[in-house]
Scaffold this active site. Structure first.
Site, PDB file in Angstrom:
ATOM      1  N   GLU A 127       0.877  -1.113   0.220  1.00  0.00           N
ATOM      2  CA  GLU A 127       0.001  -0.041   0.127  1.00  0.00           C
ATOM      3  C   GLU A 127       0.823   1.196   0.107  1.00  0.00           C
ATOM      4  OE1 GLU A 127      -3.646   2.246   2.458  1.00  0.00           O
ATOM      5  OE2 GLU A 127      -2.971   0.120   3.316  1.00  0.00           O
ATOM      6  N   PHE A 143       0.831   5.815  -0.495  1.00  0.00           N
ATOM      7  CA  PHE A 143       0.181   6.961  -0.299  1.00  0.00           C
ATOM      8  C   PHE A 143       0.788   8.158  -1.264  1.00  0.00           C
ATOM      9  CE2 PHE A 143      -0.338   4.805   3.622  1.00  0.00           C
ATOM     10  CZ  PHE A 143      -1.618   5.046   4.088  1.00  0.00           C
ATOM     11  N   PRO A 144      -0.036   8.701  -1.828  1.00  0.00           N
ATOM     12  CA  PRO A 144       0.514   9.996  -2.832  1.00  0.00           C
ATOM     13  C   PRO A 144       1.403  11.066  -2.076  1.00  0.00           C
ATOM     14  CG  PRO A 144      -2.056   9.505  -2.906  1.00  0.00           C
ATOM     15  CD  PRO A 144      -1.498   8.933  -1.786  1.00  0.00           C
ATOM     16  N   LYS A 155       2.730  14.222  -0.173  1.00  0.00           N
ATOM     17  CA  LYS A 155       2.114  15.514   0.153  1.00  0.00           C
ATOM     18  C   LYS A 155       2.455  16.712  -0.400  1.00  0.00           C
ATOM     19  CE  LYS A 155       1.126  13.875   4.986  1.00  0.00           C
ATOM     20  NZ  LYS A 155       1.333  14.117   6.092  1.00  0.00           N
TER      21      LYS A 155
END
Length: 78
Positions: free
Chosen positions: A14, A16-17, A19
């Site tokens: 998994e 996450f893009p 920030k």
């Protein structure tokens, strides 16, 4: 036949893009390195409230089209 019916361990990741926009190239190079682990699929999580949804789509597209690994766009509901 479903991935989960093949009688083997399913390995997924998994991500996450990032920030910050400046961190996007680093995210791509990290995905390139993670692809060497041969995951069955990679889940890409939206930022809270969908704040990074455009980057989620870009990352999922890169995973599918460049890395040739199935991607799952994971929407977190709060």
């Amino acid at each position: 036949e479903s991935l989960f019916q093949k009688n083997k361990t399913v390995f997924s990741l998994e991500v996450f893009p990032p920030k910050k926009e400046d961190d996007f190239p680093n995210a791509i190079s990290t995905l390139d390195a993670l692809a060497l682990l041969n995951p069955d699929f990679i889940s890409v999580t939206y930022g809270a409230g969908g704040s990074k949804s455009k980057k989620t789509v870009e990352i999922a597209s890169y995973i599918v089209n460049t890395l040739k690994i199935p991607a799952l766009a994971h929407l977190t509901c709060v």
